[in-house]
Write an enzyme that holds these catalytic residues in place. Structure first.
Site, PDB file in Angstrom:
ATOM      1  CB  CYS A   1     -27.350 -17.303 -17.335  1.00  0.00           C
ATOM      2  SG  CYS A   1     -26.501 -15.745 -17.000  1.00  0.00           S
TER       3      CYS A   1
ATOM      4  CG  HIS B   1     -28.171 -19.107 -13.886  1.00  0.00           C
ATOM      5  ND1 HIS B   1     -26.797 -19.141 -13.776  1.00  0.00           N
ATOM      6  CD2 HIS B   1     -28.503 -17.784 -14.003  1.00  0.00           C
ATOM      7  CE1 HIS B   1     -26.330 -17.904 -13.835  1.00  0.00           C
ATOM      8  NE2 HIS B   1     -27.344 -17.071 -13.973  1.00  0.00           N
TER       9      HIS B   1
ATOM     10  CG  ASN C   1     -24.887 -14.907 -12.120  1.00  0.00           C
ATOM     11  OD1 ASN C   1     -24.458 -15.627 -13.020  1.00  0.00           O
ATOM     12  ND2 ASN C   1     -26.032 -14.257 -12.208  1.00  0.00           N
TER      13      ASN C   1
HETATM   14  O1  UT7 Z   1     -27.785 -14.217 -14.388  1.00  0.00           O
HETATM   15  C1  UT7 Z   1     -28.552 -13.540 -15.327  1.00  0.00           C
HETATM   16  C2  UT7 Z   1     -29.923 -13.262 -14.829  1.00  0.00           C
HETATM   17  N1  UT7 Z   1     -29.865 -12.245 -13.808  1.00  0.00           N
HETATM   18  C3  UT7 Z   1     -30.616 -12.337 -12.740  1.00  0.00           C
HETATM   19  O2  UT7 Z   1     -31.348 -13.270 -12.574  1.00  0.00           O
HETATM   20  C4  UT7 Z   1     -30.540 -11.179 -11.741  1.00  0.00           C
HETATM   21  C5  UT7 Z   1     -31.927 -10.818 -11.252  1.00  0.00           C
HETATM   22  N2  UT7 Z   1     -31.932  -9.655 -10.394  1.00  0.00           N
HETATM   23  C6  UT7 Z   1     -31.387  -9.653  -9.135  1.00  0.00           C
HETATM   24  O3  UT7 Z   1     -30.819 -10.638  -8.686  1.00  0.00           O
HETATM   25  C7  UT7 Z   1     -31.581  -8.411  -8.291  1.00  0.00           C
HETATM   26  O4  UT7 Z   1     -32.546  -7.589  -8.885  1.00  0.00           O
HETATM   27  C8  UT7 Z   1     -30.274  -7.602  -8.069  1.00  0.00           C
HETATM   28  C9  UT7 Z   1     -29.320  -8.411  -7.196  1.00  0.00           C
HETATM   29  C10 UT7 Z   1     -29.625  -7.271  -9.410  1.00  0.00           C
HETATM   30  C11 UT7 Z   1     -30.573  -6.306  -7.335  1.00  0.00           C
HETATM   31  O5  UT7 Z   1     -31.232  -6.605  -6.117  1.00  0.00           O
HETATM   32  P1  UT7 Z   1     -32.601  -5.904  -5.761  1.00  0.00           P
HETATM   33  O6  UT7 Z   1     -32.994  -6.445  -4.462  1.00  0.00           O
HETATM   34  O7  UT7 Z   1     -33.562  -6.092  -6.909  1.00  0.00           O
HETATM   35  O8  UT7 Z   1     -32.183  -4.392  -5.607  1.00  0.00           O
HETATM   36  P2  UT7 Z   1     -32.726  -3.118  -6.402  1.00  0.00           P
HETATM   37  O9  UT7 Z   1     -32.074  -3.015  -7.725  1.00  0.00           O
HETATM   38  O10 UT7 Z   1     -34.216  -3.093  -6.318  1.00  0.00           O
HETATM   39  O11 UT7 Z   1     -32.178  -1.940  -5.477  1.00  0.00           O
HETATM   40  C12 UT7 Z   1     -32.723  -1.728  -4.164  1.00  0.00           C
HETATM   41  C13 UT7 Z   1     -31.899  -0.645  -3.490  1.00  0.00           C
HETATM   42  C14 UT7 Z   1     -31.705   0.588  -4.352  1.00  0.00           C
HETATM   43  O12 UT7 Z   1     -31.629   1.698  -3.513  1.00  0.00           O
HETATM   44  P3  UT7 Z   1     -32.894   2.662  -3.306  1.00  0.00           P
HETATM   45  O13 UT7 Z   1     -33.240   3.168  -4.680  1.00  0.00           O
HETATM   46  O14 UT7 Z   1     -33.972   1.810  -2.720  1.00  0.00           O
HETATM   47  O15 UT7 Z   1     -32.378   3.714  -2.401  1.00  0.00           O
HETATM   48  C15 UT7 Z   1     -30.342   0.365  -4.966  1.00  0.00           C
HETATM   49  O16 UT7 Z   1     -29.711   1.548  -5.336  1.00  0.00           O
HETATM   50  O17 UT7 Z   1     -30.589  -1.162  -3.217  1.00  0.00           O
HETATM   51  C16 UT7 Z   1     -29.624  -0.305  -3.834  1.00  0.00           C
HETATM   52  N3  UT7 Z   1     -28.500  -1.148  -4.265  1.00  0.00           N
HETATM   53  C17 UT7 Z   1     -27.493  -1.473  -3.464  1.00  0.00           C
HETATM   54  N4  UT7 Z   1     -27.225  -1.152  -2.179  1.00  0.00           N
HETATM   55  C18 UT7 Z   1     -26.093  -1.632  -1.658  1.00  0.00           C
HETATM   56  C19 UT7 Z   1     -28.327  -1.746  -5.463  1.00  0.00           C
HETATM   57  N5  UT7 Z   1     -27.187  -2.453  -5.458  1.00  0.00           N
HETATM   58  C20 UT7 Z   1     -26.654  -2.283  -4.229  1.00  0.00           C
HETATM   59  C21 UT7 Z   1     -25.483  -2.777  -3.615  1.00  0.00           C
HETATM   60  N6  UT7 Z   1     -25.248  -2.427  -2.323  1.00  0.00           N
HETATM   61  N7  UT7 Z   1     -24.605  -3.574  -4.253  1.00  0.00           N
END
Ligand code: UT7
Length: 324
Positions: A122, A246, A280
Protein backbone atom coordinates in the site's frame (compact mmCIF):
# COMPACT_ATOMS: atom_id res chain seq x y z
CA UNK A 1 41.30 7.79 -13.29
CA UNK A 2 38.83 7.77 -16.19
CA UNK A 3 35.85 9.99 -15.42
CA UNK A 4 32.40 8.77 -16.43
CA UNK A 5 29.96 11.19 -17.93
CA UNK A 6 26.70 11.67 -16.04
CA UNK A 7 23.32 12.38 -17.61
CA UNK A 8 22.12 15.97 -17.45
CA UNK A 9 19.55 16.13 -14.70
CA UNK A 10 17.19 18.88 -13.64
CA UNK A 11 16.89 20.83 -10.43
CA UNK A 12 13.25 20.15 -9.77
CA UNK A 13 10.29 17.94 -10.67
CA UNK A 14 6.54 18.14 -10.37
CA UNK A 15 3.39 16.18 -11.05
CA UNK A 16 2.20 17.26 -14.50
CA UNK A 17 -1.13 15.44 -14.52
CA UNK A 18 -3.20 12.84 -12.69
CA UNK A 19 -5.95 10.36 -13.55
CA UNK A 20 -7.84 7.41 -12.12
CA UNK A 21 -10.40 4.75 -12.88
CA UNK A 22 -12.65 2.35 -11.02
CA UNK A 23 -14.64 -0.68 -12.12
CA UNK A 24 -18.33 -0.13 -12.94
CA UNK A 25 -19.70 -2.51 -10.30
CA UNK A 26 -20.64 -0.81 -7.02
CA UNK A 27 -20.83 -3.13 -4.01
CA UNK A 28 -22.61 -1.81 -0.91
CA UNK A 29 -22.25 -3.02 2.67
CA UNK A 30 -25.74 -4.49 2.43
CA UNK A 31 -24.62 -6.45 -0.64
CA UNK A 32 -21.78 -7.96 1.43
CA UNK A 33 -24.03 -8.69 4.40
CA UNK A 34 -26.01 -11.04 2.16
CA UNK A 35 -22.96 -13.32 1.72
CA UNK A 36 -21.16 -12.99 5.08
CA UNK A 37 -21.83 -12.30 8.74
CA UNK A 38 -21.50 -8.51 8.78
CA UNK A 39 -23.65 -5.40 8.86
CA UNK A 40 -23.73 -1.98 7.22
CA UNK A 41 -23.52 -0.42 10.69
CA UNK A 42 -20.41 -2.39 11.73
CA UNK A 43 -18.56 -1.53 8.53
CA UNK A 44 -19.46 2.18 8.66
CA UNK A 45 -18.50 2.49 12.33
CA UNK A 46 -15.29 0.43 12.32
CA UNK A 47 -13.91 1.19 8.85
CA UNK A 48 -15.92 4.09 7.40
CA UNK A 49 -16.73 2.40 4.11
CA UNK A 50 -20.19 2.87 2.58
CA UNK A 51 -19.51 1.26 -0.80
CA UNK A 52 -16.63 0.08 -2.96
CA UNK A 53 -16.03 -1.09 -6.55
CA UNK A 54 -15.24 -4.68 -7.59
CA UNK A 55 -13.78 -5.53 -10.99
CA UNK A 56 -15.38 -8.15 -13.20
CA UNK A 57 -13.70 -11.50 -13.73
CA UNK A 58 -12.15 -10.47 -17.05
CA UNK A 59 -11.07 -6.96 -15.90
CA UNK A 60 -7.43 -6.97 -14.71
CA UNK A 61 -5.29 -4.55 -12.72
CA UNK A 62 -3.38 -3.97 -15.97
CA UNK A 63 -6.61 -3.01 -17.78
CA UNK A 64 -7.31 -0.41 -15.10
CA UNK A 65 -3.67 0.76 -15.20
CA UNK A 66 -3.96 1.48 -18.93
CA UNK A 67 -7.07 3.62 -18.40
CA UNK A 68 -5.69 5.55 -15.39
CA UNK A 69 -2.30 6.08 -17.07
CA UNK A 70 -3.92 7.35 -20.29
CA UNK A 71 -6.10 9.76 -18.31
CA UNK A 72 -3.07 11.14 -16.42
CA UNK A 73 -1.28 11.77 -19.72
CA UNK A 74 -4.35 13.54 -21.16
CA UNK A 75 -4.60 15.61 -17.98
CA UNK A 76 -0.96 16.65 -18.43
CA UNK A 77 -1.64 17.54 -22.08
CA UNK A 78 0.99 15.01 -23.15
CA UNK A 79 1.12 12.21 -25.72
CA UNK A 80 2.29 8.72 -24.72
CA UNK A 81 5.46 9.36 -26.73
CA UNK A 82 6.32 12.27 -24.40
CA UNK A 83 7.03 9.72 -21.65
CA UNK A 84 9.99 7.33 -21.61
CA UNK A 85 9.50 5.41 -18.35
CA UNK A 86 6.55 3.62 -16.75
CA UNK A 87 6.48 2.41 -13.14
CA UNK A 88 3.61 0.18 -12.09
CA UNK A 89 3.05 0.07 -8.34
CA UNK A 90 1.23 -3.19 -7.74
CA UNK A 91 1.10 -6.00 -5.18
CA UNK A 92 -1.78 -8.11 -6.46
CA UNK A 93 -0.33 -9.36 -9.71
CA UNK A 94 -0.89 -13.12 -9.85
CA UNK A 95 1.66 -13.56 -12.66
CA UNK A 96 5.24 -12.47 -11.87
CA UNK A 97 6.50 -13.04 -15.42
CA UNK A 98 6.14 -10.89 -17.45
CA UNK A 99 5.90 -7.81 -15.27
CA UNK A 100 2.84 -5.61 -15.62
CA UNK A 101 4.56 -2.35 -16.56
CA UNK A 102 5.93 -3.38 -19.97
CA UNK A 103 2.62 -4.53 -21.51
CA UNK A 104 0.79 -1.61 -19.85
CA UNK A 105 3.31 0.84 -21.35
CA UNK A 106 2.87 -0.77 -24.77
CA UNK A 107 -0.92 -0.63 -24.59
CA UNK A 108 -0.81 3.04 -23.58
CA UNK A 109 1.53 3.75 -26.50
CA UNK A 110 4.74 4.60 -24.64
CA UNK A 111 7.44 3.53 -27.08
CA UNK A 112 10.40 1.44 -25.88
CA UNK A 113 9.58 2.38 -22.31
CA UNK A 114 11.85 1.73 -19.39
CA UNK A 115 9.20 -0.25 -17.54
CA UNK A 116 9.17 -1.99 -14.19
CA UNK A 117 6.84 -3.01 -11.38
CA UNK A 118 7.42 -1.79 -7.85
CA UNK A 119 5.92 -3.73 -4.97
CA UNK A 120 5.82 -1.87 -1.69
CA UNK A 121 2.21 -2.92 -1.06
CA UNK A 122 0.00 0.00 0.00
CA UNK A 123 3.06 2.29 0.12
CA UNK A 124 3.80 1.48 -3.54
CA UNK A 125 2.56 4.72 -5.08
CA UNK A 126 4.64 6.97 -2.80
CA UNK A 127 7.71 4.73 -3.28
CA UNK A 128 7.23 4.93 -7.05
CA UNK A 129 6.68 8.67 -7.03
CA UNK A 130 9.96 9.08 -5.13
CA UNK A 131 11.82 6.87 -7.59
CA UNK A 132 10.26 8.67 -10.58
CA UNK A 133 11.17 12.10 -9.25
CA UNK A 134 14.76 11.07 -8.60
CA UNK A 135 15.07 9.44 -12.05
CA UNK A 136 14.05 12.72 -13.67
CA UNK A 137 16.25 14.81 -11.40
CA UNK A 138 19.25 12.60 -12.19
CA UNK A 139 18.59 12.75 -15.93
CA UNK A 140 17.98 9.00 -16.24
CA UNK A 141 14.41 9.62 -17.42
CA UNK A 142 12.74 12.53 -19.19
CA UNK A 143 9.17 12.05 -17.97
CA UNK A 144 7.81 9.12 -15.95
CA UNK A 145 4.30 7.73 -15.81
CA UNK A 146 3.62 6.34 -12.31
CA UNK A 147 0.58 4.09 -11.95
CA UNK A 148 -0.85 2.36 -8.89
CA UNK A 149 -3.26 -0.38 -9.94
CA UNK A 150 -4.74 -3.21 -7.91
CA UNK A 151 -7.30 -5.96 -8.23
CA UNK A 152 -7.47 -6.92 -4.58
CA UNK A 153 -10.60 -8.98 -5.07
CA UNK A 154 -8.33 -11.59 -6.69
CA UNK A 155 -6.41 -12.07 -3.44
CA UNK A 156 -9.15 -11.67 -0.82
CA UNK A 157 -11.12 -14.64 0.44
CA UNK A 158 -14.69 -13.57 -0.43
CA UNK A 159 -16.04 -15.05 2.82
CA UNK A 160 -13.33 -13.62 5.11
CA UNK A 161 -15.35 -10.85 6.75
CA UNK A 162 -12.29 -9.12 8.21
CA UNK A 163 -10.75 -8.44 4.79
CA UNK A 164 -13.53 -8.79 2.21
CA UNK A 165 -15.29 -5.71 3.56
CA UNK A 166 -12.18 -3.50 3.29
CA UNK A 167 -10.40 -4.22 0.05
CA UNK A 168 -11.49 -3.15 -3.43
CA UNK A 169 -10.23 -2.55 -6.97
CA UNK A 170 -9.06 0.51 -8.93
CA UNK A 171 -6.14 2.46 -10.38
CA UNK A 172 -4.64 5.93 -10.12
CA UNK A 173 -1.74 7.56 -11.95
CA UNK A 174 0.50 10.62 -12.12
CA UNK A 175 2.92 11.97 -14.74
CA UNK A 176 6.23 13.21 -13.31
CA UNK A 177 8.43 15.63 -15.26
CA UNK A 178 10.91 18.49 -14.93
CA UNK A 179 9.85 21.78 -13.36
CA UNK A 180 11.22 25.27 -12.75
CA UNK A 181 10.26 25.15 -9.07
CA UNK A 182 10.22 22.05 -6.79
CA UNK A 183 6.81 20.32 -6.91
CA UNK A 184 7.78 16.98 -5.37
CA UNK A 185 9.64 16.94 -2.05
CA UNK A 186 12.15 14.30 -0.98
CA UNK A 187 10.63 10.91 -0.26
CA UNK A 188 10.91 9.62 3.30
CA UNK A 189 10.59 5.85 3.25
CA UNK A 190 11.37 2.74 5.21
CA UNK A 191 10.15 -0.63 6.34
CA UNK A 192 9.77 -2.77 9.43
CA UNK A 193 10.52 -6.23 8.11
CA UNK A 194 10.44 -7.67 11.61
CA UNK A 195 6.65 -7.17 11.50
CA UNK A 196 6.16 -8.81 8.13
CA UNK A 197 3.87 -11.47 9.64
CA UNK A 198 1.20 -8.85 10.33
CA UNK A 199 0.08 -8.79 6.66
CA UNK A 200 0.93 -11.50 4.17
CA UNK A 201 -0.43 -13.92 1.60
CA UNK A 202 -1.47 -17.01 3.53
CA UNK A 203 -0.93 -20.27 1.58
CA UNK A 204 0.08 -18.03 -1.34
CA UNK A 205 -3.61 -17.44 -2.00
CA UNK A 206 -5.37 -14.90 0.22
CA UNK A 207 -4.39 -11.81 2.23
CA UNK A 208 -4.18 -12.35 5.96
CA UNK A 209 -3.71 -9.47 8.40
CA UNK A 210 -3.65 -9.02 12.13
CA UNK A 211 -5.98 -6.07 11.85
CA UNK A 212 -5.64 -4.63 15.35
CA UNK A 213 -1.82 -4.76 15.35
CA UNK A 214 -1.64 -3.06 11.95
CA UNK A 215 -4.20 -0.52 13.15
CA UNK A 216 -2.08 0.29 16.23
CA UNK A 217 1.08 0.62 14.12
CA UNK A 218 -0.61 2.87 11.57
CA UNK A 219 -2.24 5.16 14.13
CA UNK A 220 0.96 5.65 16.17
CA UNK A 221 3.90 5.36 13.74
CA UNK A 222 2.70 6.98 10.51
CA UNK A 223 2.07 10.58 11.60
CA UNK A 224 5.70 11.04 12.77
CA UNK A 225 6.88 9.77 9.36
CA UNK A 226 4.56 12.26 7.64
CA UNK A 227 6.13 15.02 9.74
CA UNK A 228 9.60 13.84 8.66
CA UNK A 229 8.44 14.16 5.02
CA UNK A 230 7.32 17.72 5.73
CA UNK A 231 10.64 18.47 7.40
CA UNK A 232 12.53 17.02 4.41
CA UNK A 233 10.66 19.48 2.18
CA UNK A 234 11.38 22.37 4.57
CA UNK A 235 7.72 22.79 5.53
CA UNK A 236 5.65 22.89 8.72
CA UNK A 237 2.38 21.05 9.45
CA UNK A 238 0.59 24.40 9.11
CA UNK A 239 1.69 24.58 5.45
CA UNK A 240 -0.36 21.51 4.48
CA UNK A 241 -3.52 22.25 2.48
CA UNK A 242 -4.41 18.62 1.77
CA UNK A 243 -3.59 15.43 3.68
CA UNK A 244 -3.78 12.24 1.60
CA UNK A 245 -2.94 9.17 3.68
CA UNK A 246 -3.37 5.69 2.22
CA UNK A 247 -7.07 4.93 2.47
CA UNK A 248 -6.82 1.88 4.76
CA UNK A 249 -9.53 2.67 7.30
CA UNK A 250 -11.25 6.02 7.92
CA UNK A 251 -10.41 5.76 11.63
CA UNK A 252 -6.71 5.51 10.74
CA UNK A 253 -6.99 8.51 8.40
CA UNK A 254 -8.67 10.54 11.14
CA UNK A 255 -6.08 9.47 13.74
CA UNK A 256 -3.22 10.63 11.47
CA UNK A 257 -4.99 13.96 10.84
CA UNK A 258 -5.54 14.42 14.58
CA UNK A 259 -1.85 13.83 15.33
CA UNK A 260 -0.82 16.29 12.61
CA UNK A 261 -3.24 18.91 13.95
CA UNK A 262 -1.73 18.42 17.42
CA UNK A 263 1.58 19.37 15.77
CA UNK A 264 0.17 22.50 14.16
CA UNK A 265 -1.71 21.39 11.04
CA UNK A 266 -4.68 23.66 10.32
CA UNK A 267 -8.28 22.79 11.19
CA UNK A 268 -9.23 23.66 7.60
CA UNK A 269 -6.68 21.17 6.19
CA UNK A 270 -8.60 19.01 3.70
CA UNK A 271 -8.33 15.32 4.67
CA UNK A 272 -8.87 12.60 2.07
CA UNK A 273 -11.83 10.34 2.85
CA UNK A 274 -12.04 8.54 -0.46
CA UNK A 275 -12.28 5.20 1.33
CA UNK A 276 -15.95 5.98 2.04
CA UNK A 277 -16.93 5.32 -1.58
CA UNK A 278 -13.86 3.47 -2.90
CA UNK A 279 -12.73 1.08 -0.16
CA UNK A 280 -9.06 0.23 0.38
CA UNK A 281 -7.37 -0.05 -3.02
CA UNK A 282 -3.76 -0.41 -1.76
CA UNK A 283 -1.28 1.33 -4.09
CA UNK A 284 -4.11 2.95 -6.07
CA UNK A 285 -5.72 4.70 -3.12
CA UNK A 286 -3.58 7.86 -2.90
CA UNK A 287 -3.63 8.97 -6.58
CA UNK A 288 -7.30 7.97 -6.82
CA UNK A 289 -8.19 10.04 -3.75
CA UNK A 290 -6.28 13.04 -5.13
CA UNK A 291 -8.04 12.75 -8.48
CA UNK A 292 -11.50 12.41 -6.92
CA UNK A 293 -10.91 15.33 -4.55
CA UNK A 294 -9.77 17.54 -7.41
CA UNK A 295 -12.84 16.59 -9.47
CA UNK A 296 -15.03 17.47 -6.46
CA UNK A 297 -13.35 20.88 -6.15
CA UNK A 298 -11.82 20.07 -2.76
CA UNK A 299 -8.24 20.24 -4.10
CA UNK A 300 -6.89 22.95 -6.38
CA UNK A 301 -3.84 23.44 -8.54
CA UNK A 302 -0.99 24.74 -6.39
CA UNK A 303 -2.24 23.23 -3.14
CA UNK A 304 0.40 21.68 -0.86
CA UNK A 305 -0.49 18.00 -0.43
CA UNK A 306 1.12 15.62 2.06
CA UNK A 307 1.02 12.01 0.81
CA UNK A 308 1.73 9.07 3.11
CA UNK A 309 1.44 5.40 2.16
CA UNK A 310 1.77 2.41 4.51
CA UNK A 311 1.01 -1.28 4.53
CA UNK A 312 2.44 -4.78 4.18
CA UNK A 313 6.17 -5.06 4.68
CA UNK A 314 5.51 -3.22 6.88
CA UNK A 315 6.47 -0.53 4.36
CA UNK A 316 5.89 3.19 4.41
CA UNK A 317 6.71 6.22 2.26
CA UNK A 318 5.63 9.82 2.14
CA UNK A 319 6.38 13.11 0.42
CA UNK A 320 5.01 16.59 -0.12
CA UNK A 321 3.72 17.46 -3.59
CA UNK A 322 2.27 20.57 -5.19
CA UNK A 323 -1.04 19.59 -6.77
CA UNK A 324 -1.14 19.87 -10.56
O1 UT7 B 1 -4.05 -1.39 3.80
C1 UT7 B 1 -3.07 -2.15 4.43
C2 UT7 B 1 -2.94 -1.82 5.87
N1 UT7 B 1 -4.10 -2.31 6.58
C3 UT7 B 1 -4.65 -1.59 7.52
O2 UT7 B 1 -4.23 -0.51 7.81
C4 UT7 B 1 -5.83 -2.22 8.27
C5 UT7 B 1 -5.71 -1.96 9.76
N2 UT7 B 1 -6.74 -2.63 10.52
C6 UT7 B 1 -8.06 -2.27 10.47
O3 UT7 B 1 -8.46 -1.39 9.73
C7 UT7 B 1 -9.01 -2.96 11.43
O4 UT7 B 1 -8.27 -3.66 12.40
C8 UT7 B 1 -10.00 -3.94 10.73
C9 UT7 B 1 -10.97 -3.14 9.87
C10 UT7 B 1 -9.23 -4.95 9.88
C11 UT7 B 1 -10.82 -4.69 11.76
O5 UT7 B 1 -11.48 -3.76 12.59
P1 UT7 B 1 -11.35 -3.85 14.16
O6 UT7 B 1 -12.14 -2.75 14.70
O7 UT7 B 1 -9.88 -3.89 14.53
O8 UT7 B 1 -12.05 -5.23 14.49
P2 UT7 B 1 -11.45 -6.51 15.22
O9 UT7 B 1 -10.64 -7.31 14.28
O10 UT7 B 1 -10.85 -6.09 16.52
O11 UT7 B 1 -12.78 -7.32 15.55
C12 UT7 B 1 -13.71 -6.82 16.53
C13 UT7 B 1 -14.94 -7.72 16.50
C14 UT7 B 1 -14.60 -9.20 16.57
O12 UT7 B 1 -15.63 -9.85 17.24
P3 UT7 B 1 -15.48 -10.27 18.78
O13 UT7 B 1 -14.28 -11.17 18.84
O14 UT7 B 1 -15.28 -8.99 19.53
O15 UT7 B 1 -16.75 -10.96 19.07
C15 UT7 B 1 -14.63 -9.63 15.12
O16 UT7 B 1 -14.90 -10.98 14.95
O17 UT7 B 1 -15.63 -7.52 15.26
C16 UT7 B 1 -15.76 -8.78 14.60
N3 UT7 B 1 -15.68 -8.53 13.15
C17 UT7 B 1 -16.74 -8.20 12.42
N4 UT7 B 1 -18.04 -8.03 12.75
C18 UT7 B 1 -18.88 -7.71 11.76
C19 UT7 B 1 -14.59 -8.54 12.36
N5 UT7 B 1 -14.93 -8.23 11.10
C20 UT7 B 1 -16.26 -8.03 11.12
C21 UT7 B 1 -17.19 -7.67 10.12
N6 UT7 B 1 -18.49 -7.52 10.49
N7 UT7 B 1 -16.84 -7.47 8.84
Amino acid sequence: MTALRLADGVRATRILGIGSTQPERVVTNDDLSRTMDTTDQWIRERVGIVERRFADKDESAEDMAVIAGSKALADAGLAPTDVDTVILANCTSTVPIPNGAAPVADRIGVKAAGAFDLNAACAGFCYSLGVASDLVRAGSAGRVLVIGAEKLTDVVDPVDRANAIIFADGAGAAVVGPADEPGIGPVVWGSAGDMVDLIYMRDERYIYQEGQSVFRWATTQIAPIAIRALDAAGLQPSDVDVLVPHQANLRIVEAIAKRLRAKGAREDMVVADDIVHSGNTSSASIPMALDHMRAAGRVHSGDVALLIGFGAGLSYAGQVVICP
